[in-house]
Design a protein around this motif. Structure first.
Motif, PDB file in Angstrom:
ATOM      1  N   THR B  91     -12.962   2.137  -1.740  1.00 53.49           N
ATOM      2  CA  THR B  91     -13.703   1.851  -2.978  1.00 53.49           C
ATOM      3  C   THR B  91     -13.931   3.164  -3.743  1.00 53.49           C
ATOM      4  O   THR B  91     -14.387   4.156  -3.176  1.00 53.49           O
ATOM      5  CB  THR B  91     -15.060   1.211  -2.630  1.00 53.49           C
ATOM      6  OG1 THR B  91     -14.813  -0.012  -1.947  1.00 53.49           O
ATOM      7  CG2 THR B  91     -15.886   0.942  -3.886  1.00 53.49           C
ATOM      8  N   GLY B  92     -13.608   3.168  -5.010  1.00 47.66           N
ATOM      9  CA  GLY B  92     -13.832   4.358  -5.842  1.00 47.66           C
ATOM     10  C   GLY B  92     -12.926   5.521  -5.516  1.00 47.66           C
ATOM     11  O   GLY B  92     -13.182   6.641  -5.978  1.00 47.66           O
ATOM     12  N   ALA B  93     -11.877   5.283  -4.760  1.00 46.94           N
ATOM     13  CA  ALA B  93     -10.983   6.394  -4.406  1.00 46.94           C
ATOM     14  C   ALA B  93     -10.397   7.028  -5.660  1.00 46.94           C
ATOM     15  O   ALA B  93      -9.933   6.338  -6.564  1.00 46.94           O
ATOM     16  CB  ALA B  93      -9.860   5.875  -3.509  1.00 46.94           C
ATOM     17  N   GLY B  94     -10.450   8.324  -5.730  1.00 48.48           N
ATOM     18  CA  GLY B  94      -9.838   9.041  -6.839  1.00 48.48           C
ATOM     19  C   GLY B  94     -10.494   8.823  -8.179  1.00 48.48           C
ATOM     20  O   GLY B  94      -9.929   9.185  -9.213  1.00 48.48           O
ATOM     21  N   MET B  95     -11.679   8.264  -8.206  1.00 49.97           N
ATOM     22  CA  MET B  95     -12.309   8.039  -9.511  1.00 49.97           C
ATOM     23  C   MET B  95     -12.650   9.390 -10.150  1.00 49.97           C
ATOM     24  O   MET B  95     -12.948  10.369  -9.459  1.00 49.97           O
ATOM     25  CB  MET B  95     -13.552   7.136  -9.394  1.00 49.97           C
ATOM     26  CG  MET B  95     -14.712   7.690  -8.632  1.00 49.97           C
ATOM     27  SD  MET B  95     -16.094   6.498  -8.492  1.00 49.97           S
ATOM     28  CE  MET B  95     -16.770   6.547 -10.166  1.00 49.97           C
ATOM     29  N   SER B  96     -12.588   9.426 -11.475  1.00 56.26           N
ATOM     30  CA  SER B  96     -12.841  10.692 -12.168  1.00 56.26           C
ATOM     31  C   SER B  96     -13.916  10.570 -13.233  1.00 56.26           C
ATOM     32  O   SER B  96     -14.248  11.554 -13.901  1.00 56.26           O
ATOM     33  CB  SER B  96     -11.551  11.208 -12.802  1.00 56.26           C
ATOM     34  OG  SER B  96     -11.043  10.259 -13.714  1.00 56.26           O
ATOM     35  N   GLY B  97     -14.461   9.382 -13.412  1.00 60.70           N
ATOM     36  CA  GLY B  97     -15.515   9.236 -14.407  1.00 60.70           C
ATOM     37  C   GLY B  97     -16.146   7.859 -14.310  1.00 60.70           C
ATOM     38  O   GLY B  97     -15.689   6.988 -13.562  1.00 60.70           O
ATOM     39  N   GLY B  98     -17.215   7.677 -15.062  1.00 63.13           N
ATOM     40  CA  GLY B  98     -17.910   6.403 -15.048  1.00 63.13           C
ATOM     41  C   GLY B  98     -18.835   6.267 -13.860  1.00 63.13           C
ATOM     42  O   GLY B  98     -19.001   7.190 -13.061  1.00 63.13           O
ATOM     43  N   GLU B  99     -19.425   5.093 -13.751  1.00 62.53           N
ATOM     44  CA  GLU B  99     -20.363   4.840 -12.655  1.00 62.53           C
ATOM     45  C   GLU B  99     -19.960   3.577 -11.915  1.00 62.53           C
ATOM     46  O   GLU B  99     -19.715   2.538 -12.522  1.00 62.53           O
ATOM     47  CB  GLU B  99     -21.784   4.703 -13.193  1.00 62.53           C
ATOM     48  CG  GLU B  99     -22.807   4.580 -12.061  1.00 62.53           C
ATOM     49  CD  GLU B  99     -24.238   4.572 -12.560  1.00 62.53           C
ATOM     50  OE1 GLU B  99     -25.085   5.256 -11.963  1.00 62.53           O
ATOM     51  OE2 GLU B  99     -24.501   3.879 -13.570  1.00 62.53           O
ATOM     52  N   LEU B 100     -19.904   3.694 -10.611  1.00 61.00           N
ATOM     53  CA  LEU B 100     -19.544   2.571  -9.759  1.00 61.00           C
ATOM     54  C   LEU B 100     -20.748   2.284  -8.862  1.00 61.00           C
ATOM     55  O   LEU B 100     -21.162   3.146  -8.087  1.00 61.00           O
ATOM     56  CB  LEU B 100     -18.313   2.937  -8.914  1.00 61.00           C
ATOM     57  CG  LEU B 100     -17.472   1.825  -8.296  1.00 61.00           C
ATOM     58  CD1 LEU B 100     -16.210   2.397  -7.667  1.00 61.00           C
ATOM     59  CD2 LEU B 100     -18.219   0.990  -7.294  1.00 61.00           C
ATOM     60  N   VAL B 101     -21.317   1.111  -8.996  1.00 61.04           N
ATOM     61  CA  VAL B 101     -22.502   0.761  -8.216  1.00 61.04           C
ATOM     62  C   VAL B 101     -22.144  -0.388  -7.284  1.00 61.04           C
ATOM     63  O   VAL B 101     -21.669  -1.437  -7.721  1.00 61.04           O
ATOM     64  CB  VAL B 101     -23.674   0.354  -9.133  1.00 61.04           C
ATOM     65  CG1 VAL B 101     -24.890  -0.051  -8.303  1.00 61.04           C
ATOM     66  CG2 VAL B 101     -24.028   1.492 -10.075  1.00 61.04           C
ATOM     67  N   VAL B 102     -22.369  -0.169  -6.000  1.00 63.46           N
ATOM     68  CA  VAL B 102     -22.093  -1.196  -4.996  1.00 63.46           C
ATOM     69  C   VAL B 102     -23.432  -1.679  -4.442  1.00 63.46           C
ATOM     70  O   VAL B 102     -24.188  -0.895  -3.865  1.00 63.46           O
ATOM     71  CB  VAL B 102     -21.215  -0.626  -3.856  1.00 63.46           C
ATOM     72  CG1 VAL B 102     -20.897  -1.720  -2.843  1.00 63.46           C
ATOM     73  CG2 VAL B 102     -19.941  -0.018  -4.427  1.00 63.46           C
ATOM     74  N   ALA B 103     -23.691  -2.952  -4.625  1.00 62.18           N
ATOM     75  CA  ALA B 103     -24.993  -3.480  -4.199  1.00 62.18           C
ATOM     76  C   ALA B 103     -25.096  -3.558  -2.681  1.00 62.18           C
ATOM     77  O   ALA B 103     -26.200  -3.581  -2.133  1.00 62.18           O
ATOM     78  CB  ALA B 103     -25.222  -4.850  -4.822  1.00 62.18           C
ATOM     79  N   GLY B 104     -23.967  -3.604  -2.002  1.00 66.52           N
ATOM     80  CA  GLY B 104     -23.982  -3.679  -0.543  1.00 66.52           C
ATOM     81  C   GLY B 104     -23.406  -2.430   0.087  1.00 66.52           C
ATOM     82  O   GLY B 104     -23.662  -1.315  -0.375  1.00 66.52           O
ATOM     83  N   ALA B 105     -22.610  -2.656   1.147  1.00 65.51           N
ATOM     84  CA  ALA B 105     -22.015  -1.531   1.873  1.00 65.51           C
ATOM     85  C   ALA B 105     -20.569  -1.325   1.400  1.00 65.51           C
ATOM     86  O   ALA B 105     -19.966  -2.203   0.783  1.00 65.51           O
ATOM     87  CB  ALA B 105     -22.042  -1.809   3.365  1.00 65.51           C
ATOM     88  N   VAL B 106     -20.027  -0.156   1.702  1.00 65.28           N
ATOM     89  CA  VAL B 106     -18.613   0.105   1.424  1.00 65.28           C
ATOM     90  C   VAL B 106     -17.915   0.481   2.721  1.00 65.28           C
ATOM     91  O   VAL B 106     -18.529   1.005   3.660  1.00 65.28           O
ATOM     92  CB  VAL B 106     -18.403   1.238   0.388  1.00 65.28           C
ATOM     93  CG1 VAL B 106     -18.870   0.822  -0.982  1.00 65.28           C
ATOM     94  CG2 VAL B 106     -19.091   2.516   0.826  1.00 65.28           C
ATOM     95  N   GLY B 107     -16.615   0.204   2.775  1.00 63.02           N
ATOM     96  CA  GLY B 107     -15.840   0.505   3.966  1.00 63.02           C
ATOM     97  C   GLY B 107     -15.466   1.977   4.050  1.00 63.02           C
ATOM     98  O   GLY B 107     -15.999   2.825   3.330  1.00 63.02           O
ATOM     99  N   ASP B 108     -14.522   2.275   4.923  1.00 69.98           N
ATOM    100  CA  ASP B 108     -14.085   3.655   5.115  1.00 69.98           C
ATOM    101  C   ASP B 108     -13.359   4.180   3.860  1.00 69.98           C
ATOM    102  O   ASP B 108     -12.846   3.410   3.062  1.00 69.98           O
ATOM    103  CB  ASP B 108     -13.132   3.742   6.310  1.00 69.98           C
ATOM    104  CG  ASP B 108     -13.799   3.316   7.605  1.00 69.98           C
ATOM    105  OD1 ASP B 108     -15.053   3.292   7.644  1.00 69.98           O
ATOM    106  OD2 ASP B 108     -13.071   2.998   8.575  1.00 69.98           O
ATOM    107  N   PHE B 109     -13.298   5.487   3.803  1.00 69.21           N
ATOM    108  CA  PHE B 109     -12.542   6.192   2.752  1.00 69.21           C
ATOM    109  C   PHE B 109     -13.061   5.914   1.338  1.00 69.21           C
ATOM    110  O   PHE B 109     -12.323   6.025   0.363  1.00 69.21           O
ATOM    111  CB  PHE B 109     -11.044   5.850   2.818  1.00 69.21           C
ATOM    112  CG  PHE B 109     -10.395   6.249   4.110  1.00 69.21           C
ATOM    113  CD1 PHE B 109     -10.103   7.575   4.372  1.00 69.21           C
ATOM    114  CD2 PHE B 109     -10.103   5.298   5.085  1.00 69.21           C
ATOM    115  CE1 PHE B 109      -9.514   7.937   5.575  1.00 69.21           C
ATOM    116  CE2 PHE B 109      -9.516   5.659   6.284  1.00 69.21           C
ATOM    117  CZ  PHE B 109      -9.218   6.986   6.534  1.00 69.21           C
TER     118      PHE B 109
END
Lengths: 300, 273
Positions: B91-109
């Protein structure tokens, strides 16, 4: 024109562009923040002899500072951007870096910036480290006390130098009382500084001198002791002393506001006359007329 | 706001690389539904798995049981992506801008190779949070990651620049081989923090067992840390005044590398006594 018993001379202050920066200094106590600010702004009364003009703008509540500690903001002005950058590096380096417990931050939002912390970092002799937070880079310079934190870049903006009012009184005590009241009133305005000692200059100058090599010399036209000696005296009969307050600001509006506050306070505190210094309108692009600063001016 | 609702959990992981608010912003609903996703090794379309509603813009919301959906928000450059629940790997790998909001959990990497923007995880994060892509030396190169829960092993491995803050516990080998940047763990650090780190800062709020290749300097109040911790508090992490204003023991390491890195450990009340 009269205001509260004082004669307001129908003239104008002639101000000119200068480059300015706002420096925030924080420390463990307000006392040390003030020490740093006093040192940073010391010997900075006039570009004529100090290469820059600086002063304390105001004390900052911990809630207003980047690190949540007590702080002081100061403004520093110089004739050009490169000169301002040099003065910032010199003064932050010698006065804030050396002062116990302090940190130093940019306090101005402007498009153009100059490198300050990025120069001072070399004092760390290779042990310095940088941190980037929210797009801003800070330098951590190890010092004997612990660590000095300084922001890398400081914003600089074109401001206004040389705003002024001149207070005349029947004697030194009454003229100084009026000047002190004016300076106190002006300090309530944000974005301006009064670079002279206590905000007040007793030795206003004119451009040039009969001696070659001197850029400026005493303003003989406003010296009461020369009233009968100089052909162009501007000292009215009965006036025994004259003081000047010079105002540098980040905007002409702030300078005008400070002049208006000072004019009103001086008139109500015993000044016999209030006037302003100019160079015939040939030096600076900002002409701030005293009549426009009087209470009620511009209304209706 | 555009909303993608996963109809049912895929049988094998679904890779949604490129489904980001900035990429979808100019798209019509039909165009969004036609975008390519990978279901295992088979090419598929967004519309095969997601119900698409609303209008594309700066905000994108993804709903459903997304634990097997990978690469959500990967590569995003701007806008806001909200994931209403748990999210899968990368999730969000390589992101370079903006906002990413995860209400729960995220996996590896999660946020591997991140370059900017902000990832907020309201639950916990898996292993390799903000770390390097497999085979790469440098990990996250900028931006901010905030995790309100715990994080797995190798948080910020290879970290080059940026801030990772974990409100809970960060697992073993946090800051492994990190090059610079800052990791803040409010709920403790696992074993071997900062192993082979060259530069950068790891901050711990409780006692830590350090590798013998770290050397103690002194205990002091790092001025820069006040800025960081105040910002984290402003962003919603539970920082106390004692943590912000406290004294920290400074350890330098890793001595097998440059010894230019540091681990700052909050002075505990026990050590003050």
């Amino acid at each position: 024109m009269r205001l509260a018993g004082a004669e307001i001379v129908d003239t104008f202050a002639e101000a000119f562009p200068m480059w300015g920066a706002r420096i925030l200094m924080t420390a463990e106590t307000p006392g040390w923040a003030h020490e740093a600010a006093r040192s940073l702004t010391g010997f900075a009364t006039s570009v004529i002899g100090c290469k820059c003009e600086a002063g304390i703008e105001r004390e900052l509540d911990p809630a207003e500072t980047p690190d949540g500690r007590p702080g002081v903001s100061a403004l520093l002005f110089a004739p050009d951007r490169d000169g301002l950058a040099k003065r910032l590096v010199e003064r932050v380096g010698q006065s804030v870096l050396t002062c116990p417990t302090t940190a130093c931050f940019n306090g101005l939002e402007a498009e153009k910036t100059v490198n300050v912390g990025g120069q001072l970092r070399f004092f760390g002799d290779g042990y310095q480290a940088s941190k980037v937070l929210d797009g801003r880079r800070y330098w951590r310079v190890p010092v004997m006390e612990g660590e000095f934190l300084v922001q890398e870049r400081f914003a600089v903006a074109e401001g206004v130098g040389g705003g002024n009012i001149i207070m005349l009184g029947v004697d030194s005590a009454s003229a100084l009382r009026a000047a002190e009241a004016a300076a106190a009133a002006m300090r309530s305005v944000r974005g301006v500084i009064l670079p002279f000692p206590g905000g007040i200059a007793r030795s206003g100058s004119k451009v040039g001198s009969r001696y070659s090599g001197l850029m400026a010399s005493t303003n003989d036209a406003l010296c009461p002791t020369l009233r009968a000696q100089v052909p162009n005296t501007e000292v009215p009969p009965g006036v025994g002393s004259v003081f000047e307050i010079v105002i540098d600001g980040l905007t002409v509006e702030a300078v005008s506001d400070a002049m208006a506050q000072g004019l009103d306070a001086a008139a109500r505190s015993g000044a016999s006359h209030v006037t302003a210094g100019n160079y015939g309108g040939n030096l600076g692009p900002y002409h701030i007329a005293l009549k426009d600063l009087l209470p009620g001016a511009g209304e209706g | 706001m555009l909303t993608l609702t996963l109809r049912e959990q895929p049988t094998v992981p679904l890779e949604t690389d490129g489904v980001t608010p900035d990429r979808l912003a100019p798209c019509s609903r039909d165009e969004v539904e036609a975008l390519t996703v990978w279901h295992g090794n088979r090419r598929a379309k967004v519309g095969d798995f997601f119900a698409v509603s609303g209008q594309a813009g700066e905000e994108l919301r993804v709903e459903g049981d997304l634990r097997r959906v990978k690469f959500l928000g990967a590569g995003m450059t701007a806008g806001r992506l909200t994931i209403a629940g748990d999210a899968g790997m990368h999730t969000g790998a390589g992101m370079s801008g903006g906002e990413l909001v995860v209400a729960g959990a995220v996996g590896d990497f999660a946020a591997v190779g991140m370059r900017g923007g902000r990832l907020v995880v309201e639950g916990s994060a898996g292993h390799h949070l903000g770390a390097a892509h497999q085979g790469e030396r440098a990990g996250m190169r900028g931006g901010e990651i905030l995790v309100h829960g715990d994080a797995g092993e190798q948080v910020g491995a290879g970290l080059r620049r940026g801030l990772i803050a974990v409100a809970g516990r960060a697992g073993a080998a946090a800051g492994l081989r990190m090059l610079a940047g800052t990791i803040v763990a409010l709920g403790g650090l696992g074993a071997r923090p900062g192993a082979a780190m060259r530069r950068g800062t790891i901050v711990a709020m409780s006692e830590v067992t350090l590798l013998p290749t770290f050397a103690f300097n002194c205990t002091y109040r790092p001025q820069f840390l006040r800025l960081y911790l105040r910002r984290l508090r402003a962003l919603g992490l539970p920082l106390t005044d004692q943590q912000i204003e406290g004294r920290y023991a400074r350890w330098s390491g890793d001595g097998l590398e440059l010894r230019r890195g540091e681990i700052l450990i909050l002075e505990s009340e026990r050590s003050l006594a």
